[in-house]
Motif scaffolding. Structure first.
Motif, PDB file in Angstrom:
ATOM      1  N   PHE A 142       0.903  -1.176  -0.017  1.00 22.77           N
ATOM      2  CA  PHE A 142       0.141  -0.092  -0.005  1.00 22.77           C
ATOM      3  C   PHE A 142       0.848   1.080   0.014  1.00 22.77           C
ATOM      4  O   PHE A 142       0.629   2.195  -0.816  1.00 22.77           O
ATOM      5  N   MET A 145       2.385   1.840  -3.467  1.00 22.95           N
ATOM      6  CA  MET A 145       1.826   2.679  -4.421  1.00 22.95           C
ATOM      7  C   MET A 145       1.426   3.916  -4.119  1.00 22.95           C
ATOM      8  O   MET A 145       1.640   5.015  -4.905  1.00 22.95           O
ATOM      9  N   GLU A 146       1.517   4.557  -2.748  1.00 24.38           N
ATOM     10  CA  GLU A 146       1.311   5.784  -2.497  1.00 24.38           C
ATOM     11  C   GLU A 146       2.556   6.376  -2.975  1.00 24.38           C
ATOM     12  O   GLU A 146       2.578   7.693  -3.519  1.00 24.38           O
ATOM     13  N   VAL A 149       2.492   6.989  -6.470  1.00 22.70           N
ATOM     14  CA  VAL A 149       1.714   7.981  -6.868  1.00 22.70           C
ATOM     15  C   VAL A 149       2.026   9.644  -6.833  1.00 22.70           C
ATOM     16  O   VAL A 149       2.039  10.400  -7.479  1.00 22.70           O
ATOM     17  N   ARG A 150       2.797   9.732  -5.635  1.00 23.85           N
ATOM     18  CA  ARG A 150       3.471  11.105  -5.406  1.00 23.85           C
ATOM     19  C   ARG A 150       4.696  11.087  -5.959  1.00 23.85           C
ATOM     20  O   ARG A 150       5.503  11.977  -5.674  1.00 23.85           O
TER      21      ARG A 150
END
Lengths: 173, 326
Positions: A142, A145-146, A149-150
């Motif tokens: 998780f 993936m965060e 994304v950033r």
């Protein structure tokens, strides 16, 4: 000897056919013998398939003659039930009498410990550790993936390595 | 209530003991069920509105409430909707169960909705009607797996980041273990432009009202925490980020569009709400959430507009709300 089929080439093979007490012979060249062999194979294959189809049809007919009996039938609305799952629909309040025990099982009512719960070799501590590893791995995935994304790729790489390490530990645990 | 939650909804599912359950082709029982329910409900809510599900547009509810109704309701025989706007109470008749009592609230705590619903149920049962019940399974449903106390709590949540990261499927599995289910708000169309999800309890058998409330609120907190964590990180660089750009674009479209379809509005609303939650746009969250009132055709049916004009009326209504009107 000339081939009795094409009457052109020299006969190399003599076929002898026995039917009852009668014996018939036929001399053929190689090409005519080969053509005859292919025809016979096709004929036998065709006969075999037809027999198979007929068998399947007979089985289906037998199945149609003997309809499957549902496991439960409601005495009030006569609704048949074969199985109980989340899609099963009851027709009336009385259906629950037919479904009673099955439904109790679905709700885990009066559930007793199963033999599997007491199997030798199953260590609750080890199972707990496995669950912990899996939970940790899920959190890492998780976070990875965060990070993607950033667009924090350094952190993503670090988390990827941690995840690989966690996977290796989980596998050896 | 949490800012991720747009609507809270509590429902009690009930069936009559002596009638065949829905959906059935037994029109006699359906008519009997409907007349019983209507008689008892009208005695309790004299100002409420009863509409037949088969009447075009008559059973239209605002977008969020309508999303909680069974699909294809207009094809059901003897189905009806009973709505009391003043109290937030509504009931569906002959849709999936004979009677589903519903209490809806936007900001009210879930426990208050359940208390209100239980009070209504108590008054209802005083009229002498008996519901199908079993000592082992509780109140009976047309779907045996739904038998139990019959209490179902649903929360409509806005979860754009979890949707974007495709985290809803793995979280669904986790929630299932905790006795909750979460489904996208528009599963039939295959799209979910507003990124809205409905979280509810999977069953009610063997659980008290408090258990069910806690179960759903725990699931809600879990989803909200995950969503918030990602949102904060995504909005960390709001001035340069694409999120800010999308939010301002959405604001521009909604503020100036002359024609808006349902899908247009829901898509832009999603970006707009992300922007407001992230303090990128200087708008009140309640004002943004008010826009969903125009997402479906209910408001335009009620004012008597023609169907062809709905897209223009929708754009006009949205412009008016964003300009500070109501």
């Amino acid at each position: 000897m000339i081939c009795e089929v094409c009457r052109e080439k020299h006969a190399d093979i003599v076929f002898k056919t026995v039917t009852g007490n009668q014996v018939a012979t036929k001399a053929m060249c190689m090409s005519c013998a080969h053509a005859m062999q292919q025809d016979m194979i096709k004929m036998f294959m065709s006969m075999g398939l037809q027999q198979g189809q007929a068998g399947a049809e007979n089985e289906e007919a037998e199945k149609e003659q003997v309809p499957a009996m549902p496991r439960f039938i409601c005495t009030n609305c006569e609704r048949p039930f074969d199985r109980l799952d989340e899609h099963t629909m009851a027709g009336c309040a009385v259906c629950y009498e037919a479904l009673g025990d099955e439904l109790a099982g679905l709700f885990h009512m009066d559930r007793e410990d199963t033999p599997e719960d007491h199997q030798e070799g199953r260590d609750p501590a080890a199972e707990s550790a496995d669950a912990g590893h899996e939970h940790e791995a899920q959190n890492l995935r998780f976070s990875l993936m965060e990070a993607v994304v950033r667009e924090d790729f350094e952190e993503a790489a670090r988390l990827r390595d941690l995840l690989a390490q966690e996977g290796a530990q989980g596998g050896t645990a | 209530m949490h800012s991720h939650v747009l609507l809270s909804h509590a429902a009690l599912r009930r069936n009559y003991q002596d009638l065949s359950f829905c959906p059935q082709n037994n029109l006699v029982d359906l008519a009997l069920s409907r007349s019983r329910s209507v008689q008892a409900l009208t005695a309790l809510f004299s100002d409420a509105n009863l509409s037949d599900a088969k009447e075009p547009g008559a059973s239209q509810l605002p977008f969020l409430q309508s999303a909680l109704l069974p699909q294809e309701i207009s094809q059901l025989s003897q189905a009806a909707l009973f709505v009391d706007d003043a109290s937030g109470f509504s009931a569906t008749l002959n849709m999936d169960e004979h009677l589903v009592l519903r209490q809806t609230g936007r900001d009210a705590p879930v426990s208050a909705l359940v208390s209100s619903l239980r009070e209504t149920e108590e008054k209802f049962t005083k009229s002498g009607l008996s519901f199908a019940q079993d000592a082992r399974f509780g109140y009976l449903s047309y779907r045996p797996v739904l038998a139990g106390s019959g209490l179902y709590i649903s929360l409509i949540m806005h979860l754009p980041m979890l949707h974007f990261l495709k985290q809803m499927r793995p979280l669904t599995e986790g929630l299932k273990e905790k006795g909750c289910v979460v489904v996208p708000l528009a599963p039939t169309s295959g799209r979910n432009p507003a990124r809205l999800y409905v979280l509810s309890n999977a069953g009610s058998h063997g659980k008290s009202d408090e258990d069910i409330i806690n179960q759903v609120l725990t699931g809600m907190e879990m989803l909200a925490d995950k969503e918030q964590a990602i949102r904060e990180k995504a909005l960390a660089q709001k001035e340069q980020g694409t999120v800010a750009d999308q939010a301002w674009r959405a604001y521009g479209v909604l503020k100036y569009a002359r024609r808006l379809t349902e899908h247009d509005l829901l898509t832009q609303w999603n970006s707009l709400r992300i922007g407001v939650m992230g303090e990128i746009l200087p708008l009140k969250l309640s004002r943004v959430d008010d826009l969903l009132h125009f997402a479906n055709d209910a408001a335009f049916y009620q004012e008597g507009s023609k169907a062809n004009d709905f897209v223009f009326r929708r754009a006009e209504a949205v412009r008016r709300v964003l300009a500070g009107g109501t």
